[in-house]
Design an enzyme around this catalytic site. Structure first.
Site, PDB file in Angstrom:
ATOM      1  N   HIS A 470       0.057  32.850  58.761  1.00  0.00           N
ATOM      2  CA  HIS A 470       0.150  33.963  59.704  1.00  0.00           C
ATOM      3  C   HIS A 470       0.324  35.291  58.959  1.00  0.00           C
ATOM      4  CE1 HIS A 470       1.497  35.970  63.514  1.00  0.00           C
ATOM      5  NE2 HIS A 470       2.162  36.728  62.648  1.00  0.00           N
ATOM      6  N   GLU A 471       1.304  35.353  58.090  1.00  0.00           N
ATOM      7  CA  GLU A 471       1.562  36.615  57.388  1.00  0.00           C
ATOM      8  C   GLU A 471       0.401  36.991  56.477  1.00  0.00           C
ATOM      9  OE1 GLU A 471       3.829  38.626  58.209  1.00  0.00           O
ATOM     10  OE2 GLU A 471       4.837  37.219  59.562  1.00  0.00           O
ATOM     11  N   HIS A 474      -2.056  39.079  58.287  1.00  0.00           N
ATOM     12  CA  HIS A 474      -1.715  40.503  58.232  1.00  0.00           C
ATOM     13  C   HIS A 474      -2.156  41.099  56.895  1.00  0.00           C
ATOM     14  CE1 HIS A 474       0.537  40.866  61.932  1.00  0.00           C
ATOM     15  NE2 HIS A 474       1.439  39.963  61.586  1.00  0.00           N
ATOM     16  N   HIS A 477      -5.773  41.847  56.814  1.00  0.00           N
ATOM     17  CA  HIS A 477      -6.034  43.050  57.599  1.00  0.00           C
ATOM     18  C   HIS A 477      -5.775  44.289  56.738  1.00  0.00           C
ATOM     19  CE1 HIS A 477      -5.483  44.990  61.886  1.00  0.00           C
ATOM     20  NE2 HIS A 477      -6.588  45.392  61.274  1.00  0.00           N
TER      21      HIS A 477
END
Length: 683
Positions: A470-471, A474, A477
């Site tokens: 999940h991280e 980020h 991105h």
């Protein structure tokens, strides 16, 4: 100290502008901020002194160039204050909070600057601008208006006063929470009280105790969220209860770290500020500049999901009770029992013990053969560790990231382990932002809070594997966003869109070729058996009533606090009573299913950037679930799919309306059906 001796005031000589943390000491920060504030003020004054008519080139371009030094110093410091907040760093943070707030307001509320930007904004249709340039004008004008730049002088003065006080309060909330979390770490006298944990987890507890001078004891530190991962494994009900009670009591014990008065004042001042800015509540103020548009839209989604989620949780609770009764436990399922008996039910229904999967999830292999490998297959990236480059803490590791053609992309920093100076939870932040205007490439950080074993390999839970993927979503991105103007860099998008890329990246966890590469037994090297994988996939909606309910309860608490008018907020005196009434209002007041965060340790909304925005996770998950369907329909883990997702969504950064970017990628708006199916709510 002279400026010449302060390493923060000169551009870093390290690759990608990575700060040289070897040269930076706490005494450097405040003088550097003072110099950076002054330089930024001079840059803004130079813009407003221009006598020619406002244009994009003489107003927006220098505005985007301004604040470079302040941004560098701030990102360098706040990376440390979140991940390694020693008492000295905490003191700097407290001193800095009102100074940062005052400086931010001085820029955002500058009447002369606002007048120039308004003039450019009002003449947009008469200017030959690119789509990114036009959107930049629109966003600066919208954000300054939203911040209060159009207020009269008296209201601006009151606004500045509110903002400065709020900056102090939110910093105090985080400081109190960190202190209480450390104070409430649970001390166990013997390993017998930790029966059910792995050798690595027990050794981590022994190490924690030794570091506190408690040789021979075992210390279990608390996670940011309510339900500790060890609740699933601990066989001693008393140990489970002690752990949960410690977690839920943070910030509400009547000691120096009590956050109740702090958060009530935060709520009141946010409501007053919203009224000053022309909004009925803080939630209305926040959502007016998010994709949701209004708190009513948020409340509608949360209520729509809460009814079936609560019903599913009650059915799950009945199943847990049946198992406890069959075991002759003689107990009524309570919050401390839920995770433990959930694993028993999971074992009975799916022949699956998630707590026994850790030997297949060795951290280094998960990182390299899972997280990195998925990014290589999808986007063509490669990663080279750079032990020669200094991070801010010995546990933080630096990796250089390259595109498929060998061109350099940026740096990725991973800080995996928990420590007393690190705030709870997991997050991504940027140390350097990409910008073509400034000629900078990205440096991004991922922080987790995994217990560090005293010796031997680090074995992750499946939840920790999920957090790592999940991280890193980020991080991707932040690495991929390719923009001209720093205002749009990285993850600078609407708050209720920012979780979307990270949630999408979770889909590769159980993707066959990725899972087969990283889920290898630490001793034998054997892959996770296919029948186990099949059972994991079959159980994906298992316990989703609980998971959805605890999340929605927290999201609703956030909305309940921040939907209060100024008068209503002034009348609230009892935090516990307010919480109970709010949860009853939405039907999520089941004592066995506590909210993921109670107010006194709800850092996301009372010290982080998610106030009135914790709904963002489920709001973004609508897009995420719909995107997962698109990948499955179009061949999954392919370079072509990766290029499309990168170019049309991740690479856009904040330079385009996010929902327009989504339509460009997907060909239509997102549909809610896939989310309802994923969470077992479709019926």
């Amino acid at each position: 100290m002279t400026d010449a001796l302060n390493p923060l005031l000169a551009a870093s000589t390290l690759p990608y502008g990575l700060p040289d943390y070897r040269e930076i000491t706490p005494e450097h920060y405040l003088p550097a901020f003072e110099a950076a504030f002054a330089e930024h003020r001079r840059e803004i004054d130079a813009i407003t002194r221009v006598r020619s008519a406002p244009t994009f080139e003489n107003t927006l371009v220098p505005l985007e160039r301004s604040g470079d030094l302040l941004g560098r110093v701030a990102r360098t410091f706040y990376t440390v204050s979140a991940a390694d907040a020693t008492p000295e760093i905490q003191q700097i943070d407290e001193t800095l909070a009102p100074l940062m707030s005052a400086h931010h307001d001085a820029i955002q509320l500058d009447a002369a600057l606002y007048q120039r930007i308004t003039a450019v904004h009002d003449s947009l249709d008469r200017q030959d601008l690119t789509a990114e340039q036009r959107y930049l004008v629109e966003r600066h004008h919208r954000e300054m208006t939203h911040a209060g730049a159009g207020l009269d002088d008296a209201d601006k003065a009151r606004l500045v006063e509110l903002n400065q006080r709020l900056s102090v309060l939110t910093t105090t909330f985080e400081k109190n929470l960190l202190a209480d979390t450390n104070d409430l770490a649970v001390v166990f006298d013997s390993a017998d009280q930790l029966a059910g944990l792995t050798e690595g987890e027990i050794s981590a507890a022994a190490r924690n105790a030794a570091e506190r001078g408690l040789e021979g004891s075992f210390v279990v530190t608390l996670t940011l969220f309510t339900g500790h991962p060890y609740l699933a494994s601990l066989t001693d009900r008393g140990s489970r209860r002690r752990l949960l009670e410690a977690s839920r009591s943070r910030g509400s014990r009547g000691n120096a770290n009590d956050n109740r008065a702090v958060l009530i004042e935060i709520v009141r001042l946010r409501a007053q500020r919203a009224a000053l800015l022309g909004h009925p509540s803080h939630a209305a103020y926040v959502t007016s500049d998010e994709t949701a548009g209004s708190p009513e839209a948020v409340h509608d989604l949360l209520r729509r999901l809460a009814v079936p989620a609560a019903a599913n949780a009650r059915r799950e609770q009945a199943a847990l009770q049946a198992v406890a009764d069959a075991d002759g436990a003689g107990i009524e399922i309570a919050a401390e029992d839920w995770a433990h008996y959930t694993e028993k039910v999971r074992a009975a229904e799916y022949d699956l013990d998630r707590t026994a999967l850790r030997p297949w999830f060795e951290a280094e292999r998960v990182l390299r053969d899972g997280v990195f490998a998925a990014a290589t297959r999808l986007y063509g990236l490669s990663f080279t560790e750079r032990p020669d480059l200094p991070a801010y803490h010995p546990d933080a590791r630096v990796f250089e990231v390259f595109n498929e053609d060998g061109s350099a992309l940026g740096l990725f920093v991973l800080d995996l382990y928990t420590r007393d100076t690190k705030r709870g939870g997991a997050w991504m932040n940027s140390i350097v932002l990409q910008s073509e205007l400034r000629g900078t490439a990205p440096v991004v950080v991922n922080n987790l809070n995994v217990p560090k074993p005293a010796d031997g390999p680090t074995l992750l839970t499946l939840d920790e594997v999920t957090t790592l993927f999940h991280e890193f979503g980020h991080a991707l991105h932040g690495l991929f966003a390719t923009v001209t103007y720093p205002h749009f860099a990285g993850t600078n998008v609407f708050r209720d869109f920012v979780e979307f890329p990270s949630q999408v990246n979770e889909m590769w966890i159980l993707w066959p070729e990725i899972l087969a590469a990283y889920a290898r037994h630490i001793e034998t090297g054997d892959p996770l058996p296919q029948d186990v994988v099949d059972r994991l996939q079959a159980s994906e909606t298992f316990n989703q009533g609980f998971a959805t309910s605890e999340y929605l309860a927290a999201a609703w608490l956030d909305q309940a606090w921040h939907s209060l008018s100024a008068d209503e907020a002034a009348a609230v005196a009892d935090v516990a009573a307010f919480e109970a009434a709010a949860l009853a209002d939405i039907g999520l007041d089941n004592p066995a299913v506590p909210t993921r965060y109670s107010s006194t340790y709800f850092a996301h909304v009372f010290s982080g950037g998610y106030s009135a925005g914790y709904y963002s996770y489920i709001w973004s998950e609508v897009l995420d679930a719909d995107t997962v369907e698109w990948f499955r329909e179009n061949g999954g883990l392919t370079r072509a799919n990766g290029d499309r997702f990168r170019s049309r969504l991740l690479g856009v950064g904040g330079a385009k309306d996010p929902l327009a970017a989504y339509r460009d990628f997907r060909g239509r708006d997102a549909e809610i059906g896939p989310l309802l199916e994923r969470r077992g709510l479709a019926g």
